[in-house]
Scaffold this motif. Structure first.
Motif, mmCIF file in Angstrom:
data_model
loop_
_atom_site.group_PDB
_atom_site.id
_atom_site.type_symbol
_atom_site.label_atom_id
_atom_site.label_comp_id
_atom_site.label_asym_id
_atom_site.label_seq_id
_atom_site.Cartn_x
_atom_site.Cartn_y
_atom_site.Cartn_z
ATOM 1 N N ARG A 101 -0.756 6.267 9.169
ATOM 2 C CA ARG A 101 -0.293 5.036 8.521
ATOM 3 C C ARG A 101 1.197 5.078 8.184
ATOM 4 N N ALA A 102 1.690 6.284 7.844
ATOM 5 C CA ALA A 102 3.093 6.405 7.447
ATOM 6 C C ALA A 102 4.002 6.695 8.644
ATOM 7 N N ASN A 103 3.470 6.545 9.854
ATOM 8 C CA ASN A 103 4.249 6.772 11.086
ATOM 9 C C ASN A 103 4.803 8.190 11.191
ATOM 10 N N THR A 159 -6.606 3.606 4.122
ATOM 11 C CA THR A 159 -5.199 3.616 4.537
ATOM 12 C C THR A 159 -4.864 2.500 5.529
ATOM 13 N N GLY A 160 -5.855 1.699 5.903
ATOM 14 C CA GLY A 160 -5.580 0.647 6.887
ATOM 15 C C GLY A 160 -5.392 1.185 8.287
ATOM 16 N N THR A 161 -6.182 2.213 8.640
ATOM 17 C CA THR A 161 -6.148 2.771 9.999
ATOM 18 C C THR A 161 -7.540 2.664 10.613
ATOM 19 N N VAL A 162 -7.596 2.849 11.933
ATOM 20 C CA VAL A 162 -8.877 2.819 12.632
ATOM 21 C C VAL A 162 -9.447 4.240 12.642
ATOM 22 N N SER A 171 -14.531 2.453 11.549
ATOM 23 C CA SER A 171 -13.981 1.603 10.486
ATOM 24 C C SER A 171 -12.709 0.961 11.014
ATOM 25 N N VAL A 172 -12.650 -0.360 10.889
ATOM 26 C CA VAL A 172 -11.497 -1.123 11.388
ATOM 27 C C VAL A 172 -10.856 -1.843 10.200
ATOM 28 N N PRO A 173 -9.521 -1.785 10.068
ATOM 29 C CA PRO A 173 -8.865 -2.506 8.980
ATOM 30 C C PRO A 173 -9.163 -3.996 9.117
ATOM 31 N N GLY A 208 -11.700 -1.992 4.819
ATOM 32 C CA GLY A 208 -12.176 -1.876 6.197
ATOM 33 C C GLY A 208 -13.593 -2.370 6.368
ATOM 34 N N LEU A 209 -13.921 -2.728 7.597
ATOM 35 C CA LEU A 209 -15.300 -3.042 7.961
ATOM 36 C C LEU A 209 -15.803 -1.966 8.912
ATOM 37 N N GLN A 210 -17.092 -1.646 8.785
ATOM 38 C CA GLN A 210 -17.685 -0.596 9.608
ATOM 39 C C GLN A 210 -18.666 -1.189 10.618
#
Lengths: 95, 495
Positions: free
Chosen positions: B168-170, B191-194, B444-446, B457-459
């Motif tokens: 997430r923080a690149n 963290t808003g990642t896949v 899990s997808v943001p 996230g949704l799973q």
């Protein structure tokens, strides 16, 4: 079921972890709250249910019974805290 | 050139293929970012020299016109649970002090074969035991996200917290992770990642430090669903060194991202509507249902009656297996040794000093439930309930192709907020743990942002070995959610 202090000490010894009096006391509380919580499984009727042994239904593969690896003892021991040549060194176990 | 670190794998690969950038340039950009991000504590070991050397080799392979691998020249981070030849491997534990393996895990070997570049080893909960990345001997990992109007530090989730934070923080383009009860998907959500947890047996466990062998599975954490498809294609595959890795073909996961889910049957398990679920989680779930419906999917209500027993079952099975797996850390063959009066005393002192509190707690629980007189009441009972949990899924999957649920019951919480109560911490995994018990894949997808301004996230839960449907459906959610914000890079001012 619940554990007392003596049981916590006994389990810690079985697990080969030395434990202070204070830690044993804290652990007694933690373990009891976890065990009390998992107790809810007793309400599930499992008569005649086979215990899970493998989540994936598959035939386990077999390989030929031949040596396929090895011959590098020095690589194995070099991560040990104490070793000599290709032997792990431990405190004396036999008088 | 700092924009290079915000690229996805797919974008970077296209630029590398076109000769617009070199792997060395790309890798150097990440090395520079990593040096500015010590405040996040995502890395246990940085390997910049190795990274630049691997990148130079990748550039040479391209220059010679050799066929480019799936990850050719792509800089990645490796969860410090995967053994890496010649690089310190700690599992986040004091007890593995100084352990430098002479071999790579099969998963990392596959990635190097495909051209990936290693930036370093990522922080994690000790032996992957935790849901907040606060149990690491190397200190907690910090979530790049902060609540609106607050600079309080949040957890990135766990146990793959370093993997999720660094993506997430690149700080890396993608990362390896492992999931025993939610350790890929929960940090993905926080963290808003896949985060993709493959089917048990899809990726080899060989060379990954073992926690609970019947549950552990490796998978990727990435910025996009497409990148997850690329990573899984490299990580997966049968391995003769792991008898539980399954010999089935690995599909071309990139080719399955067709964007077409018309006629797909999506199950909504009613037992996931738990008491006290925050309304924003409920709303997000409803939104996800709408998104899939408008993409042409059919929504079907399903029931998984034993859902509430999954977490207590997990907390018998996983500690039991862990107590056995962690017996090997005895101060003889690797890592820490604390001298004692005799060999038993040496074992006991080494393990007392080498393991942290949560690891000890789980070893003791595991030892207890496997001990004489208690085995049937706890362990055998739990394995029977596990059969019932798996049966629930088998029956539900007779009528649906995939299931949709929230990933977590809340957004990321603050560091230190939930450390006093092990049970409250365990409840983080309430939505993720069931499918581990059944060996099934999940992603899990943001999908949205909480009222606090942090990711949710949704799973999706899939049938065994049907990661393809998870990825295809996951991409629909990703596209419907649209461009979600990214965190402000506050950490750069702190170094």
């Amino acid at each position: 079921m619940s554990v007392d202090l003596a049981t916590v000490r006994h389990i810690a010894h079985l697990a080969r972890i030395s434990i202070s009096d204070e830690d044993a006391k804290n652990m007694e509380g933690d373990l009891n709250s976890i065990l009390e919580w998992v107790e809810q499984l007793s309400e599930v009727d499992t008569d005649g249910v086979e215990p899970m042994t493998s989540v994936v239904h598959m035939e386990m593969k077999k390989r030929d019974d031949v040596v396929s690896d090895g011959g590098y003892a020095e690589k194995i021991v070099h991560n040990a805290p104490a070793y000599e040549e290709t032997f792990f060194m431990v405190p004396k176990v036999i008088e | 050139m700092s924009d290079l670190t915000t690229l996805t794998i797919a974008e970077a690969r296209a630029k590398l293929d076109a000769g617009e950038i070199s792997s060395v340039e790309l890798t150097q950009a990440f090395v520079d970012e990593i040096d500015k991000a010590d405040a996040l504590n995502a890395f246990i070991t940085k390997t910049p020299e190795k990274a630049l050397e691997m990148a130079a080799q990748s550039d040479q392979r391209r220059a010679k016109g050799e066929a480019a691998g799936k990850l050719e020249g792509i800089p990645v981070g490796i969860k410090d649970l995967f053994c890496t030849e010649g690089t310190l491997t700690t599992a986040g534990s004091h007890i593995l002090d100084g352990f430098v393996p002479d071999y790579d895990s099969t998963v990392t070997t596959n990635m190097w074969r495909d051209g990936a570049v290693m930036l370093g080893k990522l922080n994690l909960d000790e032996f992957a035991m935790g849901s907040s990345n606060e149990t690491s001997y190397y200190g907690p990992v910090v979530n790049p996200w902060q609540r609106k109007g607050s600079n309080a530090k949040l957890v990135p989730g766990g146990s793959s917290g370093g993997s999720a934070t660094s993506v997430r923080a690149n700080l890396c383009m993608a990362a390896t992770a492992t999931d025993t009860g939610g350790s890929i998907r929960q940090p993905g959500a926080f963290t808003g990642t896949v985060g993709l947890k493959p089917t048990y047996g899809r990726c080899s466990r060989w060379g990954i430090v073992a926690f609970a062998s019947s549950l552990d599975q490796a998978g990727p954490i990435t910025k996009t669903v497409e990148d997850a498809a690329i990573m899984l294609g490299s990580m997966a595959g049968h391995d003769v060194k792991d008898t539980t890795s399954v010999d089935v073909p690995v599909p071309d996961y990139e080719a399955v991202l067709t964007g077409d889910i018309r006629g797909l049957k999506v199950g909504i398990p009613k037992e996931y509507r738990v008491d006290g679920m925050p309304s924003e989680i409920e709303d997000l779930w409803a939104k996800g249902i709408e998104w899939l419906k408008s993409a042409g999917a059919e929504i079907v209500d399903v029931s998984l009656p034993h859902t509430k027993y999954a977490l207590p079952t997990y907390y018998i099975v996983a500690p039991a297996e862990a107590s056995s797996n962690l017996a090997r850390y005895d101060g003889v063959r690797y890592g820490l040794r604390v001298e004692g009066d005799d060999i038993i005393d040496m074992y006991e002192k080494t393990r007392a000093e080498g393991f942290g509190e949560e690891v000890k707690r789980r070893i003791l629980i595991g030892t207890y439930v496997l001990s004489a007189g208690y085995y049937d009441a706890y362990y055998l009972k739990a394995q029977k309930v596990r059969t019932l949990i798996a049966r629930d899924f088998t029956q539900a999957f007779e009528t649906v192709d995939v299931m949709l649920t929230p990933s977590t019951p809340s957004p990321a919480f603050g560091i230190g907020e939930r450390m006093d109560d092990p049970l409250a911490m365990y409840l983080n995994d309430i939505f993720t743990v069931s499918l581990n018990m059944a060996g099934l894949p999940g992603i899990s997808v943001p999908a949205g942002i909480s009222q606090e301004g942090t990711p949710l996230g949704l799973q999706l839960i899939g049938k065994a070995f049907d990661e393809a449907t998870l990825l295809r459906t996951g991409q629909i959610i990703e596209q419907a959610a649209g461009d979600l914000p990214t965190p402000a890079s506050w950490w750069k001012e702190m170094s």
